[in-house]
Motif scaffolding. Structure first.
Motif, PDB file in Angstrom:
ATOM      1  N   ASP A  41       1.943  -1.113   1.213  1.00  0.00           N
ATOM      2  CA  ASP A  41       1.016  -2.008   1.903  1.00  0.00           C
ATOM      3  C   ASP A  41       1.720  -3.128   2.654  1.00  0.00           C
ATOM      4  O   ASP A  41       1.098  -3.858   3.419  1.00  0.00           O
ATOM      5  CB  ASP A  41       0.012  -2.595   0.911  1.00  0.00           C
ATOM      6  CG  ASP A  41       0.684  -3.372  -0.210  1.00  0.00           C
ATOM      7  OD1 ASP A  41       1.913  -3.206  -0.399  1.00  0.00           O
ATOM      8  OD2 ASP A  41      -0.001  -4.139  -0.910  1.00  0.00           O
ATOM      9  N   LEU A  45       1.906  -1.257  10.018  1.00  0.00           N
ATOM     10  CA  LEU A  45       0.962  -0.143   9.969  1.00  0.00           C
ATOM     11  C   LEU A  45       1.264   0.965  10.977  1.00  0.00           C
ATOM     12  O   LEU A  45       1.319   2.146  10.615  1.00  0.00           O
ATOM     13  CB  LEU A  45      -0.469  -0.657  10.169  1.00  0.00           C
ATOM     14  CG  LEU A  45      -1.575   0.399  10.113  1.00  0.00           C
ATOM     15  CD1 LEU A  45      -1.507   1.214   8.832  1.00  0.00           C
ATOM     16  CD2 LEU A  45      -2.947  -0.259  10.263  1.00  0.00           C
ATOM     17  N   ALA A  66      -5.599   6.007   5.006  1.00  0.00           N
ATOM     18  CA  ALA A  66      -5.880   4.669   4.474  1.00  0.00           C
ATOM     19  C   ALA A  66      -5.506   4.576   2.997  1.00  0.00           C
ATOM     20  O   ALA A  66      -4.960   3.564   2.538  1.00  0.00           O
ATOM     21  CB  ALA A  66      -7.362   4.338   4.670  1.00  0.00           C
ATOM     22  N   ARG A  67      -5.784   5.637   2.255  1.00  0.00           N
ATOM     23  CA  ARG A  67      -5.459   5.639   0.826  1.00  0.00           C
ATOM     24  C   ARG A  67      -3.953   5.657   0.599  1.00  0.00           C
ATOM     25  O   ARG A  67      -3.432   4.918  -0.237  1.00  0.00           O
ATOM     26  CB  ARG A  67      -6.114   6.847   0.154  1.00  0.00           C
ATOM     27  CG  ARG A  67      -5.910   6.900  -1.359  1.00  0.00           C
ATOM     28  CD  ARG A  67      -6.771   7.953  -2.006  1.00  0.00           C
ATOM     29  NE  ARG A  67      -6.403   9.301  -1.587  1.00  0.00           N
ATOM     30  CZ  ARG A  67      -7.126  10.044  -0.760  1.00  0.00           C
ATOM     31  NH1 ARG A  67      -8.249   9.562  -0.240  1.00  0.00           N
ATOM     32  NH2 ARG A  67      -6.732  11.261  -0.444  1.00  0.00           N
ATOM     33  N   LEU A  69      -1.548   4.659   2.667  1.00  0.00           N
ATOM     34  CA  LEU A  69      -0.902   3.444   3.154  1.00  0.00           C
ATOM     35  C   LEU A  69      -1.524   2.166   2.591  1.00  0.00           C
ATOM     36  O   LEU A  69      -1.106   1.062   2.947  1.00  0.00           O
ATOM     37  CB  LEU A  69      -0.942   3.406   4.685  1.00  0.00           C
ATOM     38  CG  LEU A  69      -0.201   4.571   5.365  1.00  0.00           C
ATOM     39  CD1 LEU A  69      -0.331   4.466   6.876  1.00  0.00           C
ATOM     40  CD2 LEU A  69       1.263   4.591   4.954  1.00  0.00           C
ATOM     41  N   GLN A  70      -2.529   2.332   1.736  1.00  0.00           N
ATOM     42  CA  GLN A  70      -3.166   1.203   1.049  1.00  0.00           C
ATOM     43  C   GLN A  70      -3.684   0.149   2.025  1.00  0.00           C
ATOM     44  O   GLN A  70      -3.436  -1.038   1.905  1.00  0.00           O
ATOM     45  CB  GLN A  70      -2.173   0.568   0.063  1.00  0.00           C
ATOM     46  CG  GLN A  70      -1.677   1.549  -0.994  1.00  0.00           C
ATOM     47  CD  GLN A  70      -0.575   0.966  -1.874  1.00  0.00           C
ATOM     48  OE1 GLN A  70      -0.420  -0.250  -1.957  1.00  0.00           O
ATOM     49  NE2 GLN A  70       0.198   1.826  -2.520  1.00  0.00           N
ATOM     50  N   ARG A  71      -4.412   0.655   3.028  1.00  0.00           N
ATOM     51  CA  ARG A  71      -5.005  -0.219   4.036  1.00  0.00           C
ATOM     52  C   ARG A  71      -6.487   0.112   4.179  1.00  0.00           C
ATOM     53  O   ARG A  71      -6.925   1.219   3.848  1.00  0.00           O
ATOM     54  CB  ARG A  71      -4.331  -0.021   5.397  1.00  0.00           C
ATOM     55  CG  ARG A  71      -2.843  -0.222   5.387  1.00  0.00           C
ATOM     56  CD  ARG A  71      -2.458  -1.650   5.052  1.00  0.00           C
ATOM     57  NE  ARG A  71      -1.007  -1.793   5.057  1.00  0.00           N
ATOM     58  CZ  ARG A  71      -0.294  -2.083   6.137  1.00  0.00           C
ATOM     59  NH1 ARG A  71      -0.905  -2.282   7.305  1.00  0.00           N
ATOM     60  NH2 ARG A  71       1.010  -2.188   6.078  1.00  0.00           N
TER      61      ARG A  71
END
Length: 238
Positions: A41, A45, A66-67, A69-71
């Motif tokens: 995270d 990005l 998203a999951r 890259l924890q964004r």
């Protein structure tokens, strides 16, 4: 702010940088986190998305990215579209496209000849006309049985269907309640190869169909029915 962790004393500034002294009194500068120590995270990005998409073997969904890259998904979706726009504006030889519900890098259509020359190197690896016709019937009438496909084309399609199955363009989709015949549908790989987001983007058939009076003129019985018996024999594709 100072503290002790793992036998080492830390003095940390507000900016997150500081000095670290060992238990023996030695000291060393510590500016931020060492290379590779940032969490996922904490990575920038867009470069992180580029790195992940370089190794995917099928389109990656925004939720999955998203999951990983924890964004937030919204931030990922925005970054993906900005990257795609950047590549187009810069005239890059590759493109980032949303296909079959996910994102993946593709070579840009303007350079298809160069890619084909490299990949095929004089070899032809395209589907036969019979396979293309069979695939079109499945795409527009799915889920559909082999006998129905054969009826539409007027020839036996068993061999061609096996080819399409082996290439991953069609897959089994249950059985027909009335007859128990296996039904087939197109796959996500089909959408990916066709450059479609979904089946709703298939082109309309109406512009390619003959006029009704022309069809009736060729057949005194009018437009034939495509319902056939599974046990019926028909000409075999070559």
């Amino acid at each position: 702010m100072s503290g002790v962790a793992g036998g080492e004393a830390y003095d940390v500034t507000e900016a997150g940088a500081g000095t670290r002294s060992g238990a023996d009194g030695g000291a060393g500068e510590r500016t931020g986190a060492p290379a590779g120590a940032l969490g996922v995270d904490g990575l920038e990005l867009k470069p992180a998305l580029e790195a992940v998409l370089m190794v995917v073997d099928e389109p990656a969904t925004e939720e999955h990215l998203a999951r990983v890259l924890q964004r937030p998904r919204r931030a990922v979706a925005l970054a993906l579209r900005e990257l795609s726009d950047d590549y187009t504006r810069q005239g890059r030889g590759f493109d980032l496209r949303l296909v079959a519900g996910g994102w993946r890098f593709y070579s840009r259509a303007a350079y298809a000849d160069a890619v084909e020359s490299f990949v095929l190197d004089g070899q032809q690896a395209r589907l036969t006309q019979a396979a293309l016709e069979t695939l079109a019937v499945v795409a527009y009438r799915q889920p559909v049985s082999r006998s129905r496909v054969s009826a539409v084309r007027g020839v036996n399609c068993d061999g061609v269907m096996r080819t399409l199955l082996q290439r991953g363009l069609v897959e089994e989709a249950g059985t027909e309640p009335e007859t128990g015949a296996i039904l087939y549908r197109t796959t996500n790989y089909f959408l990916e190869r066709m450059g479609l987001r979904g089946l709703d983007e298939l082109p309309e058939l109406a512009p390619f169909l003959p006029e009704a009076d022309a069809v009736e003129g060729d057949s005194p019985e009018g437009i034939p029915s495509f319902d056939v018996d599974d046990s019926g024999d028909s000409q075999t594709d070559h």
